[in-house]
Design a protein around this motif. Structure first.
Motif, PDB file in Angstrom:
ATOM      1  N   GLY A  22      17.372   4.208   6.093  1.00 47.04           N
ATOM      2  CA  GLY A  22      16.533   4.949   7.030  1.00 47.04           C
ATOM      3  C   GLY A  22      15.436   5.735   6.335  1.00 47.04           C
ATOM      4  N   VAL A  23      15.786   6.398   5.249  1.00 44.99           N
ATOM      5  CA  VAL A  23      14.785   7.168   4.498  1.00 44.99           C
ATOM      6  C   VAL A  23      13.758   6.230   3.853  1.00 44.99           C
ATOM      7  CG1 VAL A  23      14.485   8.676   2.483  1.00 44.99           C
ATOM      8  CG2 VAL A  23      16.279   9.153   4.134  1.00 44.99           C
ATOM      9  N   SER A  24      14.197   5.079   3.396  1.00 44.17           N
ATOM     10  CA  SER A  24      13.262   4.115   2.802  1.00 44.17           C
ATOM     11  C   SER A  24      12.253   3.609   3.827  1.00 44.17           C
ATOM     12  CB  SER A  24      14.028   2.931   2.214  1.00 44.17           C
ATOM     13  OG  SER A  24      14.850   3.344   1.168  1.00 44.17           O
ATOM     14  N   ILE A  25      12.698   3.404   5.057  1.00 47.03           N
ATOM     15  CA  ILE A  25      11.761   2.978   6.099  1.00 47.03           C
ATOM     16  C   ILE A  25      10.741   4.076   6.359  1.00 47.03           C
ATOM     17  CG2 ILE A  25      11.560   2.367   8.547  1.00 47.03           C
ATOM     18  CD1 ILE A  25      14.271   0.956   8.282  1.00 47.03           C
ATOM     19  N   PHE A  26      11.192   5.331   6.462  1.00 47.97           N
ATOM     20  CA  PHE A  26      10.261   6.443   6.643  1.00 47.97           C
ATOM     21  C   PHE A  26       9.255   6.508   5.499  1.00 47.97           C
ATOM     22  CE2 PHE A  26      13.378   8.716   9.498  1.00 47.97           C
ATOM     23  CZ  PHE A  26      12.546   8.743  10.591  1.00 47.97           C
ATOM     24  N   LYS A  27       9.722   6.379   4.274  1.00 44.77           N
ATOM     25  CA  LYS A  27       8.829   6.432   3.114  1.00 44.77           C
ATOM     26  C   LYS A  27       7.831   5.284   3.145  1.00 44.77           C
ATOM     27  CE  LYS A  27      11.850   8.756  -0.198  1.00 44.77           C
ATOM     28  NZ  LYS A  27      12.564   8.604  -1.477  1.00 44.77           N
ATOM     29  N   GLY A  28       8.288   4.109   3.537  1.00 46.40           N
ATOM     30  CA  GLY A  28       7.392   2.958   3.625  1.00 46.40           C
ATOM     31  C   GLY A  28       6.287   3.176   4.643  1.00 46.40           C
ATOM     32  N   ILE A  29       6.633   3.754   5.780  1.00 49.54           N
ATOM     33  CA  ILE A  29       5.618   4.023   6.801  1.00 49.54           C
ATOM     34  C   ILE A  29       4.629   5.063   6.306  1.00 49.54           C
ATOM     35  CG2 ILE A  29       5.252   4.960   9.116  1.00 49.54           C
ATOM     36  CD1 ILE A  29       7.970   3.734   9.881  1.00 49.54           C
ATOM     37  N   MET A  30       5.114   6.098   5.655  1.00 50.57           N
ATOM     38  CA  MET A  30       4.205   7.125   5.146  1.00 50.57           C
ATOM     39  C   MET A  30       3.279   6.562   4.069  1.00 50.57           C
ATOM     40  SD  MET A  30       4.642   9.744   6.914  1.00 50.57           S
ATOM     41  CE  MET A  30       5.222   8.848   8.338  1.00 50.57           C
ATOM     42  N   ILE A  70       0.647  -3.418  16.505  1.00 51.08           N
ATOM     43  CA  ILE A  70       0.825  -2.569  15.322  1.00 51.08           C
ATOM     44  C   ILE A  70       1.503  -1.254  15.703  1.00 51.08           C
ATOM     45  CG2 ILE A  70      -0.415  -1.223  13.578  1.00 51.08           C
ATOM     46  CD1 ILE A  70      -2.450  -3.567  13.500  1.00 51.08           C
ATOM     47  N   VAL A  71       1.031  -0.632  16.768  1.00 45.12           N
ATOM     48  CA  VAL A  71       1.632   0.630  17.212  1.00 45.12           C
ATOM     49  C   VAL A  71       3.077   0.395  17.647  1.00 45.12           C
ATOM     50  CG1 VAL A  71       1.528   2.415  19.005  1.00 45.12           C
ATOM     51  CG2 VAL A  71      -0.543   1.735  17.805  1.00 45.12           C
ATOM     52  N   GLY A  72       3.326  -0.696  18.341  1.00 42.44           N
ATOM     53  CA  GLY A  72       4.690  -1.016  18.756  1.00 42.44           C
ATOM     54  C   GLY A  72       5.620  -1.217  17.572  1.00 42.44           C
ATOM     55  N   LEU A  73       5.143  -1.917  16.549  1.00 42.30           N
ATOM     56  CA  LEU A  73       5.967  -2.113  15.350  1.00 42.30           C
ATOM     57  C   LEU A  73       6.220  -0.801  14.613  1.00 42.30           C
ATOM     58  CD1 LEU A  73       4.498  -5.462  13.960  1.00 42.30           C
ATOM     59  CD2 LEU A  73       6.748  -5.101  14.988  1.00 42.30           C
ATOM     60  N   LEU A  74       5.217   0.069  14.548  1.00 43.79           N
ATOM     61  CA  LEU A  74       5.408   1.367  13.903  1.00 43.79           C
ATOM     62  C   LEU A  74       6.421   2.224  14.675  1.00 43.79           C
ATOM     63  CD1 LEU A  74       1.808   2.345  12.769  1.00 43.79           C
ATOM     64  CD2 LEU A  74       3.761   1.814  11.318  1.00 43.79           C
ATOM     65  N   ILE A  75       6.326   2.215  15.995  1.00 43.66           N
ATOM     66  CA  ILE A  75       7.279   2.976  16.803  1.00 43.66           C
ATOM     67  C   ILE A  75       8.683   2.416  16.635  1.00 43.66           C
ATOM     68  CG2 ILE A  75       7.958   3.479  19.190  1.00 43.66           C
ATOM     69  CD1 ILE A  75       4.944   3.743  19.806  1.00 43.66           C
ATOM     70  N   THR A  76       8.798   1.085  16.632  1.00 41.58           N
ATOM     71  CA  THR A  76      10.101   0.457  16.428  1.00 41.58           C
ATOM     72  C   THR A  76      10.674   0.820  15.069  1.00 41.58           C
ATOM     73  OG1 THR A  76       9.428  -1.378  17.840  1.00 41.58           O
ATOM     74  CG2 THR A  76      11.326  -1.747  16.410  1.00 41.58           C
ATOM     75  N   ALA A  77       9.830   0.841  14.038  1.00 45.44           N
ATOM     76  CA  ALA A  77      10.291   1.198  12.695  1.00 45.44           C
ATOM     77  C   ALA A  77      10.754   2.646  12.646  1.00 45.44           C
ATOM     78  CB  ALA A  77       9.179   0.957  11.676  1.00 45.44           C
ATOM     79  N   PHE A  78      10.018   3.553  13.291  1.00 44.13           N
ATOM     80  CA  PHE A  78      10.439   4.949  13.334  1.00 44.13           C
ATOM     81  C   PHE A  78      11.784   5.104  14.039  1.00 44.13           C
ATOM     82  CE2 PHE A  78       6.056   6.566  12.466  1.00 44.13           C
ATOM     83  CZ  PHE A  78       6.410   7.445  11.466  1.00 44.13           C
ATOM     84  N   ILE A  79      11.951   4.416  15.155  1.00 45.95           N
ATOM     85  CA  ILE A  79      13.209   4.513  15.901  1.00 45.95           C
ATOM     86  C   ILE A  79      14.358   3.937  15.084  1.00 45.95           C
ATOM     87  CG2 ILE A  79      14.427   3.654  17.952  1.00 45.95           C
ATOM     88  CD1 ILE A  79      11.724   3.938  19.439  1.00 45.95           C
ATOM     89  N   LEU A  80      14.134   2.792  14.440  1.00 47.40           N
ATOM     90  CA  LEU A  80      15.177   2.186  13.614  1.00 47.40           C
ATOM     91  C   LEU A  80      15.551   3.095  12.452  1.00 47.40           C
ATOM     92  CD1 LEU A  80      16.954  -0.281  12.933  1.00 47.40           C
ATOM     93  CD2 LEU A  80      15.035  -1.121  11.571  1.00 47.40           C
ATOM     94  N   ALA A  81      14.556   3.683  11.794  1.00 47.47           N
ATOM     95  CA  ALA A  81      14.829   4.582  10.674  1.00 47.47           C
ATOM     96  C   ALA A  81      15.608   5.804  11.141  1.00 47.47           C
ATOM     97  CB  ALA A  81      13.523   5.005  10.010  1.00 47.47           C
ATOM     98  N   TRP A  82      15.211   6.369  12.273  1.00 46.76           N
ATOM     99  CA  TRP A  82      15.934   7.530  12.805  1.00 46.76           C
ATOM    100  C   TRP A  82      17.371   7.158  13.129  1.00 46.76           C
ATOM    101  CZ3 TRP A  82      18.210   7.922  17.597  1.00 46.76           C
ATOM    102  CH2 TRP A  82      18.769   9.165  17.893  1.00 46.76           C
ATOM    103  N   TYR A  83      17.568   6.005  13.779  1.00 48.92           N
ATOM    104  CA  TYR A  83      18.910   5.596  14.182  1.00 48.92           C
ATOM    105  C   TYR A  83      19.813   5.361  12.967  1.00 48.92           C
ATOM    106  CZ  TYR A  83      22.716   2.925  16.209  1.00 48.92           C
ATOM    107  OH  TYR A  83      23.952   2.485  16.565  1.00 48.92           O
ATOM    108  N   LEU A  84      19.292   4.679  11.956  1.00 46.40           N
ATOM    109  CA  LEU A  84      20.102   4.412  10.768  1.00 46.40           C
ATOM    110  C   LEU A  84      20.489   5.711  10.066  1.00 46.40           C
ATOM    111  CD1 LEU A  84      18.286   1.285   9.319  1.00 46.40           C
ATOM    112  CD2 LEU A  84      20.529   1.355  10.413  1.00 46.40           C
ATOM    113  N   ARG A  85      19.537   6.620   9.951  1.00 45.71           N
ATOM    114  CA  ARG A  85      19.825   7.905   9.312  1.00 45.71           C
ATOM    115  C   ARG A  85      20.825   8.706  10.140  1.00 45.71           C
ATOM    116  NH1 ARG A  85      17.731  13.002   9.280  1.00 45.71           N
ATOM    117  NH2 ARG A  85      17.928  14.071   7.313  1.00 45.71           N
TER     118      ARG A  85
END
Length: 99
Positions: A22-30, A70-85
């Protein structure tokens, strides 16, 4: 196999790996949001081209459907990262409260 059936050490390792993913996904987005625009600006600076590149021009040149994807994929990535964490922290909390 259900993670609740693991022994304590395996469950703790599972929880820590969920948190790490989850943290890796957040870091990747940032990194994506900071490095890609910076790279476009630096590319324009060092290419000595007459045409000036604006990040807003680049964003406006993308079609509306591509922007939505693109926005949909970013939102999905944020939700997935939050859920995993969240799940990783929940597993750790259950381990500590159960001991």
């Amino acid at each position: 196999m259900n993670p609740n059936d693991y022994n304590l050490l395996a469950r703790e390792a599972y929880a820590k790996s969920l948190i790490d993913v989850g943290v890796s996904i957040f870091k990747g987005i940032m990194l994506l949001c900071t490095v890609v625009p910076l790279a476009a600006v630096m590319n324009n600076i060092f290419n000595d081209s007459e045409k000036k590149v604006s990040i807003l021009e680049v964003l406006n040149s993308v079609t509306l459907s591509n922007q939505a994807i693109i926005v949909g994929l970013l939102i999905t990535a944020f939700i997935l990262a939050w859920y995993l964490r969240y799940e990783g922290l929940r597993h750790l909390y259950e381990i500590q409260s159960g001991s």
